[in-house]
Design an enzyme around this catalytic site. Structure first.
Site, PDB file in Angstrom:
ATOM      1  N   GLY A 233       0.646  -1.334   0.458  1.00  0.00           N
ATOM      2  CA  GLY A 233      -0.071  -0.435   0.111  1.00  0.00           C
ATOM      3  C   GLY A 233       0.382   1.325   0.119  1.00  0.00           C
ATOM      4  O   GLY A 233       2.211   1.143  -0.064  1.00  0.00           O
ATOM      5  N   GLY A 234       0.041   2.791   0.391  1.00  0.00           N
ATOM      6  CA  GLY A 234       0.938   3.627   0.497  1.00  0.00           C
ATOM      7  C   GLY A 234       1.904   3.944   1.263  1.00  0.00           C
ATOM      8  O   GLY A 234       2.813   4.748   1.221  1.00  0.00           O
ATOM      9  N   VAL A 238       2.159  -5.410   3.623  1.00  0.00           N
ATOM     10  CA  VAL A 238       0.767  -6.381   4.721  1.00  0.00           C
ATOM     11  C   VAL A 238       1.245  -7.589   4.161  1.00  0.00           C
ATOM     12  O   VAL A 238       1.102  -7.643   3.069  1.00  0.00           O
ATOM     13  CB  VAL A 238      -0.728  -5.803   3.549  1.00  0.00           C
ATOM     14  CG1 VAL A 238      -1.712  -6.438   4.778  1.00  0.00           C
ATOM     15  CG2 VAL A 238      -1.252  -4.231   3.418  1.00  0.00           C
ATOM     16  N   LYS A 253       0.306  -5.282   8.737  1.00  0.00           N
ATOM     17  CA  LYS A 253       1.149  -3.929   8.286  1.00  0.00           C
ATOM     18  C   LYS A 253       2.406  -3.883   8.425  1.00  0.00           C
ATOM     19  O   LYS A 253       2.291  -3.346   9.883  1.00  0.00           O
ATOM     20  CB  LYS A 253      -0.497  -2.886   8.082  1.00  0.00           C
ATOM     21  CG  LYS A 253       0.292  -2.160   6.705  1.00  0.00           C
ATOM     22  CD  LYS A 253      -0.356  -1.083   6.545  1.00  0.00           C
ATOM     23  CE  LYS A 253      -0.120  -0.026   5.339  1.00  0.00           C
ATOM     24  NZ  LYS A 253      -1.475   1.200   5.256  1.00  0.00           N
ATOM     25  N   ASP A 348      -9.073   9.299   1.725  1.00  0.00           N
ATOM     26  CA  ASP A 348      -8.687   8.327   0.211  1.00  0.00           C
ATOM     27  C   ASP A 348     -10.017   7.348   0.279  1.00  0.00           C
ATOM     28  O   ASP A 348      -9.894   5.916  -0.290  1.00  0.00           O
ATOM     29  CB  ASP A 348      -7.399   7.358   0.380  1.00  0.00           C
ATOM     30  CG  ASP A 348      -7.190   6.846   0.004  1.00  0.00           C
ATOM     31  OD1 ASP A 348      -6.739   7.392  -1.692  1.00  0.00           O
ATOM     32  OD2 ASP A 348      -6.036   6.451  -0.577  1.00  0.00           O
TER      33      ASP A 348
END
Length: 521
Positions: A233-234, A238, A253, A348
């Site tokens: 992810g940003g 994960v 994460k 987001d």
């Protein structure tokens, strides 16, 4: 943080250190240990062959005067490699180069001695020791062992052929003792044996390499045993994990800080955990735990989900029926309502951050994911952290006020994004499409969206059409003023056959992995 049957497989990656880093450290330690022991063994073997066995005086060879020097080369080569290895901290390519050069040299030297001095003897013992000790103890990539195996298997016949051709004494010996046929027999026999040994050594290396990789995947982060990577992810990677004691499936994460921005990334990561952990709505991803490893790696554990997100749902099955769209949006509004009541905006909201799973026998159960860009509306500290010189959010679904950094945002920005998600679900495309992200953002700032009913292949009720268009209003004052207000408007819509968890269960029974019916092109 989600597991989708429709997502591509990811190459497993390390959580604390990469597999390549771990392999480098092991390679350096093993090489140092093996070379120190190898040097002592080479000295002992040299003394033994020099003082006990020696060279058979009945066998004449032009290389006899150099026999001591040739045996000395074993000791010297290992000694030089050992000194070189301890002289500095080599990179992985450097370590592999030292390793490959040393083993190759000694394999060729063993083959030379066999052809030049022993003649009828096949150098199986010496070369098997070199190959198998290397395969068992030195953690190299499979291709490195393949290179040594090829040298061992093909070097012997090539060495024999070269010496037979260019050394008259050796050729004369064989011509007097059976000719070319007598020469060929031990060469072919030795080559066959060395090929078998070489193949076995490669298999051993391959098996041990994968065992090391599996052990690396099974490393721990706190109380969690890492099994495999789910995605990136940003903010980081994960992983699928299990709690070591409770054996509960978990998604973990791990922060992935870029070069030069470690402090900023750390602050964002900690904020994501702090904000997410304050949310308890059943439609919001649940945070279980948070911590650091001894290597200052931040991680947090959350519930593990099985299902698919809205990005995948529409991509694989086409536009979502209006009644199901409302069923899903209603749950998202519940999650956002709690967040907005706590002065937290997500920033987001997009199809990939809305996940469909099942909980307690309820299907199409929504989980809102990834509050990684979440912001406390009244927090100056959060403003500082998020001002990085770039637009935060996803261009396809970004609210106009989020794209315009001079405007203050509140929960209505999430409702704009949610309107874009609804548009995607109903029309199978986002509100605006353009060749570049900048052009898409400009459309969000200036261009009125077309009603989803005008571009969708399915029939959309006017009431739902109006709700989506109101969410997509450029002026926040013209949108729904809260997620609760949007939720009421959605629930006021009536359908002949509303979507329920029971209908969702029927849908999932047909579209689980193995029985997936994808949208025809």
């Amino acid at each position: 943080m989600e597991a989708s049957p429709f997502a591509p497989a990811f190459v497993p990656a390390a959580a604390v250190t990469s597999f390549e880093e771990e392999l480098h450290l092991t390679l350096r330690r093993r090489l140092r240990l093996v070379l120190v022991i190898g040097f002592m063994v080479a000295v002992a073997a040299h003394l033994f062959y020099q003082n006990v066995t020696g060279l058979d005086p009945e066998i004449y060879t032009p290389f006899a005067p150099w026999i001591d020097v040739i045996y000395d080369l074993f000791v010297v080569s290992v000694g030089l490699a050992t000194l070189l290895l301890f002289s500095r901290d080599w990179s992985t390519p450097g370590l592999l180069a030292i390793d490959y050069t040393l083993i190759t040299f000694n394999i060729l030297l063993a083959q030379f001695i066999a052809v030049a001095f022993d003649r009828n003897e096949i150098p199986v013992f010496a070369i098997s020791i070199l190959l198998f000790v290397h395969a068992a103890f030195i953690p190299v990539p499979v291709l490195s062992q393949v290179g040594l195996a090829v040298t061992a298997a093909l070097g012997f016949p090539l060495m024999a052929g070269v010496l037979y051709t260019w050394v008259p004494e050796i050729r004369g010996y064989w011509l007097e003792n059976g000719g070319i046929a007598a020469f060929r027999a031990p060469v072919l026999e030795g080559t066959f044996q060395l090929i078998v040994l070489a193949v076995i050594s490669v298999v051993i290396t391959k098996l041990l390499y994968h065992i090391r990789l599996s052990l690396h995947r099974a490393q721990r982060l706190g109380n969690y045993v890492i099994e495999r990577e789910l995605g990136r992810g940003g903010m980081g990677q994960v992983f699928v994990a299990q709690h070591a004691l409770m054996c509960r499936p978990t998604a973990v994460k791990v922060m992935d800080s870029g070069p030069g921005d470690g402090h900023l990334t750390m602050a964002r990561f900690e904020r994501e955990v702090r904000l997410s952990s304050t949310l308890s709505h059943p439609n919001t991803i649940t945070i279980y735990d948070y911590g650091r490893t001894g290597k200052e790696t931040l991680y947090y554990a959350m519930e593990y989900l099985e299902g698919l997100n809205l990005e995948e749902l529409v991509a694989h099955f086409g536009p979502v029926p209006p009644e199901r769209t409302i069923f899903i949006l209603d749950q998202v509004c519940g999650s956002l309502s709690e967040a907005h009541d706590k002065q937290i905006i997500h920033r987001d909201i997009k199809p990939s951050n809305i996940f469909l799973t099942h909980r307690g026998g309820l299907w199409d159960f929504v989980k809102v994911l990834d509050f990684g860009l979440a912001k406390e509306i009244r927090s100056d500290e959060s403003d500082t952290i998020t001002k990085t010189g770039v637009v935060l959010g996803t261009p396809r679904y970004i609210a106009p006020e989020a794209a315009n950094a001079t405007e203050r945002m509140d929960g209505r920005a999430d409702l704009y994004c949610l309107g874009g998600v609804a548009y995607w679900m109903l029309a199978g495309r986002p509100p605006f499409e353009a060749p570049s992200s900048v052009q898409v953002i400009v459309h969000h700032l200036r261009t009125p969206a077309e009603a989803p009913s005008t571009v969708s292949e399915i029939c959309i009720p006017p009431g739902l059409d109006a709700i989506v268009m109101r969410c997509l209003a450029k002026d926040p004052a013209q949108r729904f003023q809260s997620a609760s207000e949007l939720r009421v408007a959605l629930r006021d819509l009536r359908f002949g056959r509303p979507w329920t968890h029971e209908l969702a269960e029927e849908w999932w029974s047909l579209h689980r992995p193995g029985s997936t019916r994808r949208k025809e092109p």
